[in-house]
Design a protein around this motif. Structure first.
Motif, PDB file in Angstrom:
ATOM      1  N   GLU A 263      -6.693  63.664  73.575  1.00  0.00           N
ATOM      2  CA  GLU A 263      -7.482  64.797  72.853  1.00  0.00           C
ATOM      3  C   GLU A 263      -6.616  65.787  71.736  1.00  0.00           C
ATOM      4  O   GLU A 263      -7.031  66.121  70.772  1.00  0.00           O
ATOM      5  CB  GLU A 263      -8.303  65.606  73.543  1.00  0.00           C
TER       6      GLU A 263
ATOM      7  N   ALA B 173     -17.850  57.665  69.965  1.00  0.00           N
ATOM      8  CA  ALA B 173     -18.360  58.952  70.185  1.00  0.00           C
ATOM      9  C   ALA B 173     -19.487  59.195  71.289  1.00  0.00           C
ATOM     10  O   ALA B 173     -20.456  58.416  70.909  1.00  0.00           O
ATOM     11  CB  ALA B 173     -18.559  59.860  69.032  1.00  0.00           C
TER      12      ALA B 173
ATOM     13  N   SER C  60     -14.494  62.124  73.232  1.00  0.00           N
ATOM     14  CA  SER C  60     -15.813  63.144  73.206  1.00  0.00           C
ATOM     15  C   SER C  60     -16.420  62.788  74.601  1.00  0.00           C
ATOM     16  O   SER C  60     -17.272  63.603  74.968  1.00  0.00           O
ATOM     17  CB  SER C  60     -16.658  62.823  72.159  1.00  0.00           C
TER      18      SER C  60
ATOM     19  N   GLU D 135     -15.399  65.851  77.823  1.00  0.00           N
ATOM     20  CA  GLU D 135     -15.957  67.223  77.731  1.00  0.00           C
ATOM     21  C   GLU D 135     -17.365  67.079  78.446  1.00  0.00           C
ATOM     22  O   GLU D 135     -17.871  67.794  79.418  1.00  0.00           O
ATOM     23  CB  GLU D 135     -16.245  67.826  76.463  1.00  0.00           C
TER      24      GLU D 135
END
Length: 404
Positions: free
Chosen positions: A111, A224, A388, A391
Motif C-alpha cells: 500500500e 479492487a 483495497s 482495509e
C-alpha cells in the motif's frame, strides 16, 4: 548447540569469507559508469525499518561496502512505520520542496508503494538501468507487480517473503497443510494455535491466507474490492474464523500481540504451531536457541501468500545516483547471499539462481538447511490480494472480534 548446527555455522562463516572474493555483476555500460562517477561522495539517507538488530547490522555492513567500493555514505534512518515516511515525502511536495528531500531511498512495498506512485512521489523509472536487475527473473509477477500495483521500474526488488508455518514435531505428528486441516487440528487440539490480532501485519496476512483458501472465486482478489459485495464474498472467511477462534489459545478471548510472541509461545510449549512471513525465520530461531530443534517448517499444499519487498527513490532525492548504486549493490550476489544467510538475516533472495555463475551460486550453499527446514520447497506462491481488500478485512475483523 548440537554438532549439526555447529556445522551449519561453520558453513555460514566460510560463505562469508568467500563473499569478499566474488565480484559484482559487470558494470560495463558507459551510462552506468556515469552513474557511478556521479554517485561518488554522495550520502544516501536510507529510510528502513529499524526494529531488527540483525537487519540493522546488515545495513551497517552494506554501508561499509558502499563506502569502500563506491565512496558512498549510507545513513540508515530507522523507522517504525513506512507510512510515516510516505506522509513526510507528501508533505515535502505540498511545501514545494522538490529538491534536497529528506529521503533518498526507502524500503517499501504494498500500500505504501501504491500511495507513493499515485501521488507522483517517485523517481524513475530507474530499476531497468541497474546492471544486477538482469540477475532476477524479470518476468516474475511478484517482481513486476507489488500488491497488484505495476512496478514499471519505480522500485527495485530487495528480498522475498512467503507465509510459512512451523510446528513442534514432538507434539504434532503431521503438518496441517491447508486451512481445512488447520481447523481440524484445532478441533482435535484446542488451545495450541493462535495468531496476532489485526491490524498486526502477520495477523492480517494469516487472515488473507484463509480468505484466499475459502473464497469461491479467487480471481476477485486481484481486483479492487467492492464494499457493497464484500460481506457476501467473504462469508466463508468469517464462518471459518468463527469456528476457529473458540478453539485457539485462551479460547480466542485474547490474541498474541505480535509474531514474536507467537514464537515465544511455541518455545514455551503453549502453542504447537506458529507462522512467519520469512521462510528462514524458524531455522534461524533454532540456530539461535529461540526455538527447539524439533521445530519443522511447512507451507500449505495449495500455496501460501508471498510477495517481494523493494527499495524506491523519492522524486526529490538529492542523491539519486548514489541511491541507484545502493539499490544495485543490494541486488548483487554478495549482498543477496549475505542477506539470505541466517547467521546475518535470513531474508530470501530475489535472484534467479539459473542466471548466476557457479562461483556466485556457491555463496548460497550455506543456506541449505534441510535438517531444520524440511519444507524448503515452498511450492506455489499465492499472490497478495489487491491492497483495497486489507482495509475492509481489518475493519470487519475488529468489529466482529474486538468489539465483543
Amino acid at each position: 548447540m548440537n554438532q549439526g548446527l555447529n556445522t551449519i555455522a561453520a558453513l555460514c562463516v566460510a560463505a562469508s569469507a568467500l563473499t569478499a572474493h566474488v565480484t559484482l555483476a559487470r558494470d560495463a555500460s558507459p551510462q552506468w559508469q556515469e552513474t557511478l562517477d556521479a554517485a561518488k561522495g554522495q550520502t544516501v539517507y536510507f529510510n528502513a525499518w529499524g526494529g531488527g538488530d540483525n537487519i540493522n547490522a546488515y545495513i551497517r555492513w552494506a554501508g561499509d561496502e558502499l563506502k569502500a567500493r563506491y565512496d558512498i555514505e549510507l545513513s540508515h534512518v530507522k523507522v517504525t512505520d513506512t507510512a510515516n515516511v510516505v506522509s513526510r515525502i507528501l508533505a515535502e511536495k505540498s511545501a514545494g520542496r522538490d529538491v534536497d528531500g529528506s529521503v533518498d531511498l526507502v524500503w517499501v512495498n504494498g500500500e505504501n508503494f501504491r500511495s507513493l506512485k499515485q501521488n507522483d512521489l517517485l523517481f524513475g523509472p530507474f530499476s531497468e538501468q541497474l546492471p544486477n536487475l538482469a540477475l532476477t527473473d524479470t518476468t516474475s509477477v511478484t517482481l513486476t507487480n507489488d500488491f497488484s500495483t505495476p512496478v514499471e521500474g519505480y522500485e527495485s526488488p530487495w528480498g522475498g517473503a512467503q507465509l510459512t508455518f512451523y510446528y513442534d514435531s514432538r507434539r504434532v505428528e503431521m503438518a496441517p497443510n491447508s486451512a481445512e486441516k488447520l481447523l481440524e487440528f484445532a478441533q482435535q487440539n484446542p488451545g495450541l494455535f493462535s495468531y496476532p490480532a489485526l491490524p498486526d501485519f502477520h495477523g492480517t496476512t494469516f487472515v488473507k491466507q484463509i480468505l484466499s483458501e475459502t473464497i469461491s472465486d479467487q480471481s476477485l482478489l486481484a481486483s479492487a474490492a467492492d464494499p457493497e459485495l464484500f460481506l457476501e464474498q467473504t462469508e466463508a472467511l468469517w464462518d471459518y474464523l468463527d469456528q476457529l477462534h473458540p478453539l485457539m489459545w485462551r479460547e480466542g478471548a485474547s490474541f498474541p500481540s505480535n509474531i514474536g510472541q507467537v514464537m515465544q509461545l511455541v518455545d514455551d510449549s503453549e502453542l504447537a504451531i506458529g507462522f512467519t512471513f520469512n521462510p528462514n525465520d524458524a531455522a534461524a530461531a533454532v540456530l539461535q536457541g529461540q526455538l527447539p530443534s524439533s521445530v519443522r517448517s511447512y507451507v500449505h499444499e495449495a500455496g501460501t501468500i508471498g510477495n517481494t519487498h523493494f527499495v524506491a527513490i523519492p522524486y526529490n532525492s538529492s542523491a539519486k545516483q548514489a541511491a541507484m548504486v545502493t539499490a544495485n549493490f543490494l541486488l548483487s550476489p554478495e549482498a543477496q547471499a549475505r542477506k539470505a544467510n541466517i547467521e546475518y538475516w535470513g531474508d530470501p533472495s530475489v535472484l534467479d539462481s539459473s542466471k548466476l555463475s557457479s562461483e556466485q551460486q556457491s555463496l548460497f550453499q550455506a543456506n541449505k538447511l534441510e535438517s531444520l527446514l524440511p519444507a524448503d520447497q515452498l511450492g506455489n506462491t499465492r499472490q497478495e490480494p489487491h491492497v483495497s481488500w486489507v482495509e475492509l478485512i481489518e475493519a470487519q475483523w475488529r468489529e466482529r472480534y474486538l468489539s465483543q
